[in-house]
Motif scaffolding. Structure first.
Motif, PDB file in Angstrom:
ATOM      1  N   ALA A  93       0.874  -1.171   0.095  1.00  0.00           N
ATOM      2  CA  ALA A  93       0.124  -0.082   0.009  1.00  0.00           C
ATOM      3  C   ALA A  93       0.803   1.129   0.052  1.00  0.00           C
ATOM      4  CB  ALA A  93      -0.971  -0.098   1.105  1.00  0.00           C
ATOM      5  N   ARG A  94       1.866   1.049   0.754  1.00  0.00           N
ATOM      6  CA  ARG A  94       2.712   2.318   0.927  1.00  0.00           C
ATOM      7  C   ARG A  94       3.562   2.606  -0.491  1.00  0.00           C
ATOM      8  NH1 ARG A  94       3.882   0.513   6.201  1.00  0.00           N
ATOM      9  NH2 ARG A  94       5.784  -0.632   5.517  1.00  0.00           N
ATOM     10  N   ARG A  95       3.768   1.700  -1.096  1.00  0.00           N
ATOM     11  CA  ARG A  95       4.681   1.693  -2.256  1.00  0.00           C
ATOM     12  C   ARG A  95       3.744   2.316  -3.383  1.00  0.00           C
ATOM     13  NH1 ARG A  95       8.491  -3.738  -2.804  1.00  0.00           N
ATOM     14  NH2 ARG A  95       9.569  -3.405  -1.039  1.00  0.00           N
ATOM     15  N   MET A  96       2.480   1.914  -3.510  1.00  0.00           N
ATOM     16  CA  MET A  96       1.263   2.388  -4.483  1.00  0.00           C
ATOM     17  C   MET A  96       1.173   3.793  -3.929  1.00  0.00           C
ATOM     18  SD  MET A  96       0.717  -0.140  -6.577  1.00  0.00           S
ATOM     19  CE  MET A  96      -0.623   0.558  -7.406  1.00  0.00           C
ATOM     20  N   LEU A  97       0.876   4.227  -2.956  1.00  0.00           N
ATOM     21  CA  LEU A  97       0.708   5.643  -2.508  1.00  0.00           C
ATOM     22  C   LEU A  97       1.827   6.553  -2.770  1.00  0.00           C
ATOM     23  CD1 LEU A  97      -1.299   7.408  -1.366  1.00  0.00           C
ATOM     24  CD2 LEU A  97      -0.512   6.822   0.767  1.00  0.00           C
ATOM     25  N   ASN A  98       3.214   5.870  -2.426  1.00  0.00           N
ATOM     26  CA  ASN A  98       4.340   6.894  -2.911  1.00  0.00           C
ATOM     27  C   ASN A  98       4.533   7.083  -4.312  1.00  0.00           C
ATOM     28  OD1 ASN A  98       5.174   7.103  -0.177  1.00  0.00           O
ATOM     29  ND2 ASN A  98       6.593   5.349  -0.297  1.00  0.00           N
ATOM     30  N   GLY A  99       4.103   6.316  -5.109  1.00  0.00           N
ATOM     31  CA  GLY A  99       4.093   6.346  -6.797  1.00  0.00           C
ATOM     32  C   GLY A  99       3.161   7.306  -7.164  1.00  0.00           C
ATOM     33  N   ALA A 100       2.144   7.081  -6.717  1.00  0.00           N
ATOM     34  CA  ALA A 100       0.895   8.110  -7.041  1.00  0.00           C
ATOM     35  C   ALA A 100       0.683   9.434  -6.450  1.00  0.00           C
ATOM     36  CB  ALA A 100      -0.356   7.456  -6.967  1.00  0.00           C
ATOM     37  N   ARG A 101       1.590   9.641  -5.495  1.00  0.00           N
ATOM     38  CA  ARG A 101       1.381  10.836  -4.584  1.00  0.00           C
ATOM     39  C   ARG A 101       1.434  12.340  -5.636  1.00  0.00           C
ATOM     40  NH1 ARG A 101       6.260  10.512  -0.513  1.00  0.00           N
ATOM     41  NH2 ARG A 101       5.298  12.644   0.105  1.00  0.00           N
ATOM     42  N   GLY A 102       2.134  12.322  -6.549  1.00  0.00           N
ATOM     43  CA  GLY A 102       2.081  13.559  -7.392  1.00  0.00           C
ATOM     44  C   GLY A 102       0.626  13.831  -8.205  1.00  0.00           C
ATOM     45  N   ARG A 103      -0.494  12.865  -7.893  1.00  0.00           N
ATOM     46  CA  ARG A 103      -1.591  13.218  -8.552  1.00  0.00           C
ATOM     47  C   ARG A 103      -2.660  13.664  -7.343  1.00  0.00           C
ATOM     48  NH1 ARG A 103       0.635  13.450 -12.748  1.00  0.00           N
ATOM     49  NH2 ARG A 103       0.180  12.155 -14.675  1.00  0.00           N
ATOM     50  N   LEU A 104      -2.335  13.392  -6.094  1.00  0.00           N
ATOM     51  CA  LEU A 104      -3.249  13.639  -4.965  1.00  0.00           C
ATOM     52  C   LEU A 104      -3.095  15.164  -4.659  1.00  0.00           C
ATOM     53  CD1 LEU A 104      -2.897  10.199  -3.285  1.00  0.00           C
ATOM     54  CD2 LEU A 104      -4.825  10.998  -4.654  1.00  0.00           C
ATOM     55  N   LEU A 109      -3.436  13.354   0.356  1.00  0.00           N
ATOM     56  CA  LEU A 109      -2.174  12.343   0.530  1.00  0.00           C
ATOM     57  C   LEU A 109      -1.820  12.260   2.180  1.00  0.00           C
ATOM     58  CD1 LEU A 109       0.322  11.148  -0.425  1.00  0.00           C
ATOM     59  CD2 LEU A 109       1.432  13.506  -0.506  1.00  0.00           C
ATOM     60  N   GLU A 110      -2.275  13.244   2.644  1.00  0.00           N
ATOM     61  CA  GLU A 110      -1.879  13.144   4.392  1.00  0.00           C
ATOM     62  C   GLU A 110      -2.995  12.160   4.854  1.00  0.00           C
ATOM     63  OE1 GLU A 110      -1.746  16.130   8.104  1.00  0.00           O
ATOM     64  OE2 GLU A 110      -2.426  17.045   6.395  1.00  0.00           O
ATOM     65  N   THR A 111      -4.318  12.402   4.604  1.00  0.00           N
ATOM     66  CA  THR A 111      -5.054  11.439   4.933  1.00  0.00           C
ATOM     67  C   THR A 111      -4.709   9.979   4.749  1.00  0.00           C
ATOM     68  OG1 THR A 111      -7.178  12.954   4.756  1.00  0.00           O
ATOM     69  CG2 THR A 111      -7.697  10.631   4.952  1.00  0.00           C
ATOM     70  N   LEU A 112      -4.476   9.610   3.436  1.00  0.00           N
ATOM     71  CA  LEU A 112      -4.055   8.233   3.403  1.00  0.00           C
ATOM     72  C   LEU A 112      -2.703   7.737   3.866  1.00  0.00           C
ATOM     73  CD1 LEU A 112      -4.841   8.211  -0.538  1.00  0.00           C
ATOM     74  CD2 LEU A 112      -6.143   7.235   1.494  1.00  0.00           C
ATOM     75  N   GLN A 113      -1.731   8.872   4.110  1.00  0.00           N
ATOM     76  CA  GLN A 113      -0.396   8.435   4.927  1.00  0.00           C
ATOM     77  C   GLN A 113      -0.754   8.203   6.295  1.00  0.00           C
ATOM     78  OE1 GLN A 113       1.775  11.862   3.366  1.00  0.00           O
ATOM     79  NE2 GLN A 113       2.909  10.701   2.053  1.00  0.00           N
ATOM     80  N   LEU A 114      -1.455   9.136   6.887  1.00  0.00           N
ATOM     81  CA  LEU A 114      -2.053   8.776   8.420  1.00  0.00           C
ATOM     82  C   LEU A 114      -2.525   7.457   8.531  1.00  0.00           C
ATOM     83  CD1 LEU A 114      -3.187  12.413   9.270  1.00  0.00           C
ATOM     84  CD2 LEU A 114      -0.766  11.232   9.954  1.00  0.00           C
ATOM     85  N   TYR A 115      -3.403   6.976   7.585  1.00  0.00           N
ATOM     86  CA  TYR A 115      -4.159   5.903   7.910  1.00  0.00           C
ATOM     87  C   TYR A 115      -3.219   4.709   7.748  1.00  0.00           C
ATOM     88  CZ  TYR A 115      -6.788   2.001   6.428  1.00  0.00           C
ATOM     89  OH  TYR A 115      -7.522   0.682   6.464  1.00  0.00           O
TER      90      TYR A 115
END
Length: 235
Positions: A93-104, A109-115
């Motif tokens: 999940a972290r890898r996917m989110l790191n890759g897509a962070r530029g579109r959020l 981004l903060e909400t998903l990272q905190l989760y």
């Protein structure tokens, strides 16, 4: 037979590489007919509604939303993806989110990272594009089970999805967690032992084997066989 595909770059590379690299380096998990720049997101969402536990569909949806620059739909795709994982597979999940962070946006981004860090209190907020929640906004993330999707999506099934996409470390981590909760689950033990053997991960095997013996777990014979295998290599 284990199959291996390239899915995600490592964490260090991800910090340096977003944008097109996120898509170009990992297309091997999709078939040659998949053009994610033109992929019908609505079709993917429809398929997810009918098969909400299909990991590949969720990954395709995230990639398609990213490539088409649909931030609201991308956020919803992550919320649905995280609800599928149900707290498991945080590395993926972290890898996917790191890759897509530029579109959020920053809030998304903060909400998903905190989760992912376990610091988000309450339920993840959803939007009109989220499909795995009972209602649209501010409700618990619950997967609506299709009549053909009644079986529990357990540790073993999710681990096998990770194996299919070459996320072997994530698969071992998940199976080890599952073994702590279900120490007598023979199929889970067998799959974990296969991964230890295939990855030649003696250190990880030793740690888990010692823990299982210390807890008097009911182990299958494969543990002793793999122990003999590793011991034999040292002679």
């Amino acid at each position: 037979m284990l199959s291996y595909h390239s899915l995600l770059i490592d964490d260090e590379q991800q910090e340096k590489s977003v944008g097109c690299d996120f898509l170009q380096l990992h297309r091997t998990i999709f078939g040659p007919e998949d053009n994610l720049a033109e992929k019908d997101i609505e079709s993917l969402v429809y398929q997810i509604v009918n098969k909400p536990r299909n990991l590949l569909l969720h990954l395709q949806r995230i990639f398609a939303c990213y490539q088409q620059n649909r931030p609201e739909q991308l956020y919803a795709a992550f919320v649905d993806f995280f609800s599928l994982l149900a707290g498991k597979g945080r590395s993926l999940a972290r890898r996917m989110l790191n890759g897509a962070r530029g579109r959020l946006n920053d809030e998304q981004l903060e909400t998903l990272q905190l989760y992912l860090k376990g610091q988000w209190i309450g339920y993840l907020p959803v939007n009109t594009y989220s499909v795995l929640a009972q209602d649209l906004v501010g409700t618990p993330l619950l997967i609506e089970k299709n009549d053909n999707e009644r079986e529990d999506y357990d540790y073993l099934n999710l681990a096998r999805d990770y194996i299919e996409y070459s996320q072997l470390d994530s698969a071992m981590e998940l199976l080890e967690e599952g073994m702590e909760k279900f120490p007598s689950w023979e199929d889970l033990q067998a799959q974990l032992l296969e991964l230890y053997r295939v990855t030649d991960n003696e250190n990880r095997f030793r740690a888990m084997y010692a823990s299982a013996l210390n807890n008097n777990n009911d182990l299958i014979s494969g543990w002793k066989q793999l122990d003999h295998y590793f011991n034999g290599r040292k002679k």
